[in-house]
Design a protein around this motif. Sequence first.
Motif, mmCIF file in Angstrom:
data_model
loop_
_atom_site.group_PDB
_atom_site.id
_atom_site.type_symbol
_atom_site.label_atom_id
_atom_site.label_comp_id
_atom_site.label_asym_id
_atom_site.label_seq_id
_atom_site.Cartn_x
_atom_site.Cartn_y
_atom_site.Cartn_z
ATOM 1 N N LYS A 134 2.089 2.320 12.463
ATOM 2 C CA LYS A 134 1.594 3.290 11.484
ATOM 3 C C LYS A 134 2.121 2.961 10.099
ATOM 4 C CE LYS A 134 1.231 7.027 14.791
ATOM 5 N NZ LYS A 134 1.719 8.316 15.206
ATOM 6 N N LYS A 135 1.257 3.151 9.107
ATOM 7 C CA LYS A 135 1.663 2.957 7.717
ATOM 8 C C LYS A 135 2.514 4.140 7.294
ATOM 9 C CE LYS A 135 -0.207 2.624 3.073
ATOM 10 N NZ LYS A 135 -1.413 2.720 2.257
ATOM 11 N N LEU A 136 3.694 3.867 6.740
ATOM 12 C CA LEU A 136 4.561 4.936 6.263
ATOM 13 C C LEU A 136 3.965 5.536 4.999
ATOM 14 C CD1 LEU A 136 6.441 3.536 8.303
ATOM 15 C CD2 LEU A 136 8.300 3.916 6.711
ATOM 16 N N GLU A 137 3.856 6.863 4.995
ATOM 17 C CA GLU A 137 3.225 7.564 3.879
ATOM 18 C C GLU A 137 4.254 8.361 3.100
ATOM 19 O OE1 GLU A 137 -0.084 9.918 5.240
ATOM 20 O OE2 GLU A 137 -0.600 8.423 6.749
ATOM 21 N N ASP A 138 4.146 8.284 1.776
ATOM 22 C CA ASP A 138 5.019 9.094 0.934
ATOM 23 C C ASP A 138 4.804 10.562 1.282
ATOM 24 O OD1 ASP A 138 6.018 6.853 -0.365
ATOM 25 O OD2 ASP A 138 4.505 6.930 -1.942
ATOM 26 N N GLY A 139 5.858 11.340 1.197
ATOM 27 C CA GLY A 139 5.766 12.757 1.522
ATOM 28 C C GLY A 139 6.135 13.057 2.969
ATOM 29 N N LYS A 140 6.356 12.014 3.764
ATOM 30 C CA LYS A 140 6.759 12.209 5.156
ATOM 31 C C LYS A 140 8.202 11.755 5.327
ATOM 32 C CE LYS A 140 2.329 12.090 7.436
ATOM 33 N NZ LYS A 140 1.643 11.682 8.648
ATOM 34 N N ILE A 141 8.755 12.077 6.501
ATOM 35 C CA ILE A 141 10.105 11.628 6.822
ATOM 36 C C ILE A 141 10.040 10.661 7.996
ATOM 37 C CG2 ILE A 141 11.206 13.708 5.906
ATOM 38 C CD1 ILE A 141 11.588 14.630 8.837
ATOM 39 N N MET A 142 11.117 9.943 8.220
ATOM 40 C CA MET A 142 11.123 8.916 9.262
ATOM 41 C C MET A 142 10.936 9.499 10.664
ATOM 42 S SD MET A 142 11.080 6.240 7.523
ATOM 43 C CE MET A 142 11.253 4.991 8.781
ATOM 44 N N ALA A 143 11.358 10.735 10.884
ATOM 45 C CA ALA A 143 11.167 11.366 12.198
ATOM 46 C C ALA A 143 9.687 11.456 12.558
ATOM 47 C CB ALA A 143 11.798 12.759 12.217
ATOM 48 N N ASP A 144 8.821 11.512 11.551
ATOM 49 C CA ASP A 144 7.379 11.577 11.805
ATOM 50 C C ASP A 144 6.860 10.308 12.474
ATOM 51 O OD1 ASP A 144 7.172 14.109 10.625
ATOM 52 O OD2 ASP A 144 6.817 13.256 8.636
ATOM 53 N N TYR A 145 7.641 9.233 12.425
ATOM 54 C CA TYR A 145 7.202 7.949 12.967
ATOM 55 C C TYR A 145 7.935 7.571 14.250
ATOM 56 C CZ TYR A 145 4.959 7.819 8.485
ATOM 57 O OH TYR A 145 4.191 8.143 7.405
ATOM 58 N N ASN A 146 8.670 8.511 14.822
ATOM 59 C CA ASN A 146 9.348 8.302 16.106
ATOM 60 C C ASN A 146 10.249 7.063 16.094
ATOM 61 O OD1 ASN A 146 9.991 9.055 18.708
ATOM 62 N ND2 ASN A 146 8.311 7.909 19.626
ATOM 63 N N ILE A 147 11.034 6.927 15.033
ATOM 64 C CA ILE A 147 11.915 5.764 14.942
ATOM 65 C C ILE A 147 13.044 5.863 15.959
ATOM 66 C CG2 ILE A 147 11.425 5.295 12.515
ATOM 67 C CD1 ILE A 147 14.304 6.462 11.978
ATOM 68 N N LYS A 148 13.487 4.704 16.386
ATOM 69 C CA LYS A 148 14.614 4.599 17.306
ATOM 70 C C LYS A 148 15.524 3.490 16.787
ATOM 71 C CE LYS A 148 12.020 5.898 21.465
ATOM 72 N NZ LYS A 148 10.834 6.397 20.865
ATOM 73 N N SER A 149 16.713 3.455 17.302
ATOM 74 C CA SER A 149 17.639 2.391 16.936
ATOM 75 C C SER A 149 16.982 1.041 17.213
ATOM 76 C CB SER A 149 18.919 2.535 17.757
ATOM 77 O OG SER A 149 19.827 1.533 17.419
ATOM 78 N N GLY A 150 16.994 0.165 16.218
ATOM 79 C CA GLY A 150 16.423 -1.167 16.385
ATOM 80 C C GLY A 150 14.938 -1.266 16.081
ATOM 81 N N SER A 151 14.301 -0.157 15.685
ATOM 82 C CA SER A 151 12.877 -0.214 15.331
ATOM 83 C C SER A 151 12.666 -1.222 14.206
ATOM 84 C CB SER A 151 12.372 1.156 14.863
ATOM 85 O OG SER A 151 12.281 2.066 15.923
ATOM 86 N N LEU A 152 11.471 -1.785 14.175
ATOM 87 C CA LEU A 152 11.129 -2.752 13.138
ATOM 88 C C LEU A 152 10.239 -2.100 12.087
ATOM 89 C CD1 LEU A 152 10.236 -5.880 15.317
ATOM 90 C CD2 LEU A 152 12.396 -5.389 14.162
ATOM 91 N N LEU A 153 10.560 -2.357 10.831
ATOM 92 C CA LEU A 153 9.703 -1.975 9.713
ATOM 93 C C LEU A 153 9.096 -3.264 9.185
ATOM 94 C CD1 LEU A 153 12.055 0.454 7.724
ATOM 95 C CD2 LEU A 153 10.335 1.042 9.426
ATOM 96 N N PHE A 154 7.801 -3.263 8.954
ATOM 97 C CA PHE A 154 7.123 -4.457 8.461
ATOM 98 C C PHE A 154 6.682 -4.222 7.025
ATOM 99 C CE2 PHE A 154 6.795 -4.591 13.032
ATOM 100 C CZ PHE A 154 7.139 -5.905 13.311
ATOM 101 N N LEU A 155 7.108 -5.110 6.137
ATOM 102 C CA LEU A 155 6.811 -4.983 4.715
ATOM 103 C C LEU A 155 5.763 -5.999 4.293
ATOM 104 C CD1 LEU A 155 7.433 -3.946 1.808
ATOM 105 C CD2 LEU A 155 9.181 -5.738 1.694
ATOM 106 N N THR A 156 4.694 -5.492 3.695
ATOM 107 C CA THR A 156 3.733 -6.333 2.988
ATOM 108 C C THR A 156 3.616 -5.734 1.593
ATOM 109 O OG1 THR A 156 1.885 -5.023 3.850
ATOM 110 C CG2 THR A 156 2.426 -7.040 5.037
ATOM 111 N N THR A 157 2.964 -6.437 0.701
ATOM 112 C CA THR A 157 2.857 -5.929 -0.665
ATOM 113 C C THR A 157 1.400 -5.829 -1.082
ATOM 114 O OG1 THR A 157 3.103 -8.165 -1.543
ATOM 115 C CG2 THR A 157 5.093 -6.833 -1.398
ATOM 116 N N HIS A 158 1.145 -4.864 -1.987
ATOM 117 C CA HIS A 158 -0.190 -4.729 -2.573
ATOM 118 C C HIS A 158 -0.422 -5.908 -3.497
ATOM 119 C CE1 HIS A 158 -1.315 -0.714 -1.289
ATOM 120 N NE2 HIS A 158 -0.126 -0.248 -1.644
ATOM 121 N N CYS A 159 -1.610 -6.456 -3.449
ATOM 122 C CA CYS A 159 -1.979 -7.510 -4.387
ATOM 123 C C CYS A 159 -2.738 -6.881 -5.545
ATOM 124 C CB CYS A 159 -2.885 -8.539 -3.721
ATOM 125 S SG CYS A 159 -2.027 -9.583 -2.573
#
Length: 162
Positions: A134-159
């Motif tokens: 899921k794309k992380l959205e401003d205005g939300k918190i990390m709990a909304d994404y069911n994060i766990k220890s060791g979860s991966l966040l993937f970073l890409t950038t807007h062109c």
Amino acid sequence: MASVRTCVVRSDQWRLMTFETTENDKVKKINEHIRSQTKVSVQDQILLLDSKILKPHRKLSSYGIDKETTIHLTLKVVKPSDEELPLFLVESKNEGQRHLLRVRRSSSVAQVKEMIESVTSVIPKKQVVNCNGKKLEDGKIMADYNIKSGSLLFLTTHCTGG
């Protein structure tokens, strides 16, 4: 055709909530309605029918309540632990370089994007961050994404540009 039922949810913290449901609806549909009104994430909700905990993946009819016209449920909010969780940021550039971030479930997406900026120099406005598909959205918190220890966040950038 499934008939429409009224579902009433009581809570000590919020006003009475009323939703229309059918016996074929899953409990998760009620959880989502509650989330839209209270901002309590689905995984932090417990719905009780009398003393029985309702499971999100089950249909309402599986609890033997399909003949009732009004379903009275009680909402309990689980306060998850808010310890720091180690997450790994994976950059799409720089050969998938990984960075360790320490994030709390209560951290806002904006706060996490600031952490990402401090290790990658990519400003939050240009960041596209995904977690658990899921794309992380401003205005939300990390709990909304069911994060766990060791979860991966993937970073890409807007062109910019065409």
